[in-house]
Design a protein around this motif. Structure first.
Motif, PDB file in Angstrom:
ATOM      1  N   ASN A  75       0.843  -1.209   0.000  1.00 29.22           N
ATOM      2  CA  ASN A  75       0.000   0.000   0.000  1.00 29.22           C
ATOM      3  C   ASN A  75       0.873   1.252   0.000  1.00 29.22           C
ATOM      4  OD1 ASN A  75      -2.333  -1.488   0.011  1.00 29.22           O
ATOM      5  ND2 ASN A  75      -2.542  -1.468   2.225  1.00 29.22           N
ATOM      6  N   THR A  76       1.860   1.255  -0.860  1.00 25.19           N
ATOM      7  CA  THR A  76       2.829   2.339  -0.895  1.00 25.19           C
ATOM      8  C   THR A  76       3.026   2.820  -2.319  1.00 25.19           C
ATOM      9  OG1 THR A  76       3.967   1.394   1.030  1.00 25.19           O
ATOM     10  CG2 THR A  76       5.200   2.955  -0.318  1.00 25.19           C
ATOM     11  N   TRP A  77       3.157   4.109  -2.452  1.00 27.50           N
ATOM     12  CA  TRP A  77       3.425   4.734  -3.742  1.00 27.50           C
ATOM     13  C   TRP A  77       4.694   5.576  -3.613  1.00 27.50           C
ATOM     14  CZ3 TRP A  77      -1.214   3.647  -1.731  1.00 27.50           C
ATOM     15  CH2 TRP A  77      -2.135   2.994  -2.529  1.00 27.50           C
ATOM     16  N   TYR A  78       5.359   5.784  -4.734  1.00 28.09           N
ATOM     17  CA  TYR A  78       6.625   6.488  -4.732  1.00 28.09           C
ATOM     18  C   TYR A  78       6.640   7.579  -5.794  1.00 28.09           C
ATOM     19  CZ  TYR A  78       7.914   2.143  -2.378  1.00 28.09           C
ATOM     20  OH  TYR A  78       7.954   1.071  -1.535  1.00 28.09           O
ATOM     21  N   LEU A  79       7.450   8.584  -5.558  1.00 30.10           N
ATOM     22  CA  LEU A  79       7.750   9.586  -6.575  1.00 30.10           C
ATOM     23  C   LEU A  79       9.263   9.727  -6.609  1.00 30.10           C
ATOM     24  CD1 LEU A  79       6.477  11.551  -8.623  1.00 30.10           C
ATOM     25  CD2 LEU A  79       6.773  13.348  -6.887  1.00 30.10           C
ATOM     26  N   GLU A  80       9.851   9.179  -7.657  1.00 26.69           N
ATOM     27  CA  GLU A  80      11.294   9.294  -7.864  1.00 26.69           C
ATOM     28  C   GLU A  80      11.543  10.600  -8.594  1.00 26.69           C
ATOM     29  OE1 GLU A  80      13.447   6.702  -6.926  1.00 26.69           O
ATOM     30  OE2 GLU A  80      15.130   8.050  -7.382  1.00 26.69           O
ATOM     31  N   MET A  81      12.399  11.450  -8.016  1.00 23.08           N
ATOM     32  CA  MET A  81      12.651  12.765  -8.593  1.00 23.08           C
ATOM     33  C   MET A  81      14.131  12.893  -8.897  1.00 23.08           C
ATOM     34  SD  MET A  81      10.222  15.108  -6.121  1.00 23.08           S
ATOM     35  CE  MET A  81      11.336  14.983  -4.734  1.00 23.08           C
ATOM     36  N   ASN A  82      14.442  13.136 -10.159  1.00 24.36           N
ATOM     37  CA  ASN A  82      15.826  13.264 -10.602  1.00 24.36           C
ATOM     38  C   ASN A  82      16.075  14.639 -11.197  1.00 24.36           C
ATOM     39  OD1 ASN A  82      16.541  10.487 -10.011  1.00 24.36           O
ATOM     40  ND2 ASN A  82      15.316   9.917 -11.797  1.00 24.36           N
ATOM     41  N   ASN A  83      17.341  14.984 -11.268  1.00 20.65           N
ATOM     42  CA  ASN A  83      17.750  16.264 -11.849  1.00 20.65           C
ATOM     43  C   ASN A  83      16.954  17.427 -11.251  1.00 20.65           C
ATOM     44  OD1 ASN A  83      19.233  17.952 -13.507  1.00 20.65           O
ATOM     45  ND2 ASN A  83      17.840  17.725 -15.252  1.00 20.65           N
ATOM     46  N   LEU A  84      16.926  17.477  -9.947  1.00 18.27           N
ATOM     47  CA  LEU A  84      16.135  18.495  -9.259  1.00 18.27           C
ATOM     48  C   LEU A  84      16.729  19.883  -9.448  1.00 18.27           C
ATOM     49  CD1 LEU A  84      15.357  16.464  -6.043  1.00 18.27           C
ATOM     50  CD2 LEU A  84      13.648  17.441  -7.584  1.00 18.27           C
ATOM     51  N   ASP A  85      15.836  20.847  -9.473  1.00 24.31           N
ATOM     52  CA  ASP A  85      16.202  22.248  -9.672  1.00 24.31           C
ATOM     53  C   ASP A  85      15.648  23.066  -8.503  1.00 24.31           C
ATOM     54  OD1 ASP A  85      17.152  24.350 -11.805  1.00 24.31           O
ATOM     55  OD2 ASP A  85      15.207  25.070 -11.074  1.00 24.31           O
ATOM     56  N   VAL A  86      16.200  24.257  -8.300  1.00 27.82           N
ATOM     57  CA  VAL A  86      15.706  25.100  -7.202  1.00 27.82           C
ATOM     58  C   VAL A  86      14.219  25.381  -7.346  1.00 27.82           C
ATOM     59  CG1 VAL A  86      17.925  26.151  -6.663  1.00 27.82           C
ATOM     60  CG2 VAL A  86      16.472  27.167  -8.425  1.00 27.82           C
ATOM     61  N   GLU A  87      13.720  25.373  -8.590  1.00 26.39           N
ATOM     62  CA  GLU A  87      12.300  25.601  -8.832  1.00 26.39           C
ATOM     63  C   GLU A  87      11.428  24.447  -8.332  1.00 26.39           C
ATOM     64  OE1 GLU A  87      12.860  29.250  -9.930  1.00 26.39           O
ATOM     65  OE2 GLU A  87      10.848  28.380 -10.144  1.00 26.39           O
ATOM     66  N   ASP A  88      12.043  23.326  -7.989  1.00 22.33           N
ATOM     67  CA  ASP A  88      11.294  22.196  -7.449  1.00 22.33           C
ATOM     68  C   ASP A  88      11.098  22.289  -5.939  1.00 22.33           C
ATOM     69  OD1 ASP A  88      13.175  20.239  -9.750  1.00 22.33           O
ATOM     70  OD2 ASP A  88      11.041  20.737  -9.930  1.00 22.33           O
ATOM     71  N   THR A  89      11.658  23.305  -5.328  1.00 23.35           N
ATOM     72  CA  THR A  89      11.484  23.498  -3.890  1.00 23.35           C
ATOM     73  C   THR A  89      10.022  23.753  -3.572  1.00 23.35           C
ATOM     74  OG1 THR A  89      13.719  24.361  -3.574  1.00 23.35           O
ATOM     75  CG2 THR A  89      12.062  24.974  -1.934  1.00 23.35           C
ATOM     76  N   ALA A  90       9.458  22.928  -2.701  1.00 19.69           N
ATOM     77  CA  ALA A  90       8.034  23.033  -2.377  1.00 19.69           C
ATOM     78  C   ALA A  90       7.690  21.991  -1.315  1.00 19.69           C
ATOM     79  CB  ALA A  90       7.169  22.784  -3.614  1.00 19.69           C
ATOM     80  N   MET A  91       6.457  22.084  -0.812  1.00 18.67           N
ATOM     81  CA  MET A  91       5.896  21.012  -0.003  1.00 18.67           C
ATOM     82  C   MET A  91       5.219  20.045  -0.963  1.00 18.67           C
ATOM     83  SD  MET A  91       5.507  20.003   3.166  1.00 18.67           S
ATOM     84  CE  MET A  91       5.409  21.365   4.311  1.00 18.67           C
ATOM     85  N   TYR A  92       5.502  18.769  -0.817  1.00 20.19           N
ATOM     86  CA  TYR A  92       4.981  17.746  -1.712  1.00 20.19           C
ATOM     87  C   TYR A  92       3.947  16.900  -0.987  1.00 20.19           C
ATOM     88  CZ  TYR A  92       8.475  18.766  -5.250  1.00 20.19           C
ATOM     89  OH  TYR A  92       9.229  19.383  -6.225  1.00 20.19           O
ATOM     90  N   TYR A  93       2.830  16.664  -1.666  1.00 23.64           N
ATOM     91  CA  TYR A  93       1.714  15.939  -1.083  1.00 23.64           C
ATOM     92  C   TYR A  93       1.327  14.756  -1.967  1.00 23.64           C
ATOM     93  CZ  TYR A  93       1.002  20.403   1.341  1.00 23.64           C
ATOM     94  OH  TYR A  93       1.167  21.547   2.087  1.00 23.64           O
TER      95      TYR A  93
END
Length: 123
Positions: A75-93
Motif C-alpha cells: 500500500n505504498t506509492w513512490y515519486l522518484e525525482m531526478n535532476n532536481l532544480d531550485v524551482e522544485d522546492t516546495a511542499m509535496y503531497y
C-alpha cells in the motif's frame, strides 16, 4: 484512509530524492494516486498520477525527470525525482481516491490527502 509522506529533505541542484506515500485504512482493492506540490506564493501544482487501469500521467514540468510508481503489496506509492532544480522546492503531497475520475483528480479532486513532506533544492 490515512496517507503519510516521507523522503523529503534538502538536496543540491541536479540531485535526486525519492518520496514515499504510505497508506493505511484502505478498504477498496485499488486506488488512483497523485502527487502534488505547493511552493510559497504559488498555486497548487499537480505533478504525476497513477491509475491502476490506465497507467501513469505526468505534468509537462516534470516529465522525464519524475517517475511515479506503486507497490500494491505494501500500500505504498513512490515519486522518484531526478535532476532536481531550485524551482522544485516546495511542499509535496500525495493524494488518493478509490474513484478514478481522470481530469477531476488532476485538478485536485482526490478524496484523501497526506500532510506533505518538504523538498528543498539549493543551487
Amino acid at each position: 484512509v490515512q496517507l503519510l509522506e516521507s523522503g523529503g529533505g534538502s538536496v543540491q541542484s541536479g540531485g535526486s530524492l525519492r518520496l514515499t506515500c504510505r497508506a493505511s485504512g484502505l478498504t477498496y482493492e485499488s486506488y488512483c494516486v497523485g502527487w502534488f506540490r505547493q511552493a510559497p506564493g504559488k498555486e497548487h501544482e499537480d505533478l504525476a498520477h497513477i491509475d491502476p487501469d490506465d497507467g501513469a500521467r505526468y505534468a509537462d514540468s516534470v516529465k522525464g525527470r519524475f517517475t511515479i510508481s506503486q507497490d500494491n503489496s505494501k500500500n505504498t506509492w513512490y515519486l522518484e525525482m531526478n535532476n532536481l532544480d531550485v524551482e522544485d522546492t516546495a511542499m509535496y503531497y500525495c493524494a488518493a481516491d478509490q474513484i478514478c475520475q481522470g481530469p477531476a483528480l488532476y485538478r485536485g479532486g482526490y478524496k484523501y490527502w497526506g500532510r506533505g513532506t518538504q523538498v528543498t533544492v539549493s543551487s
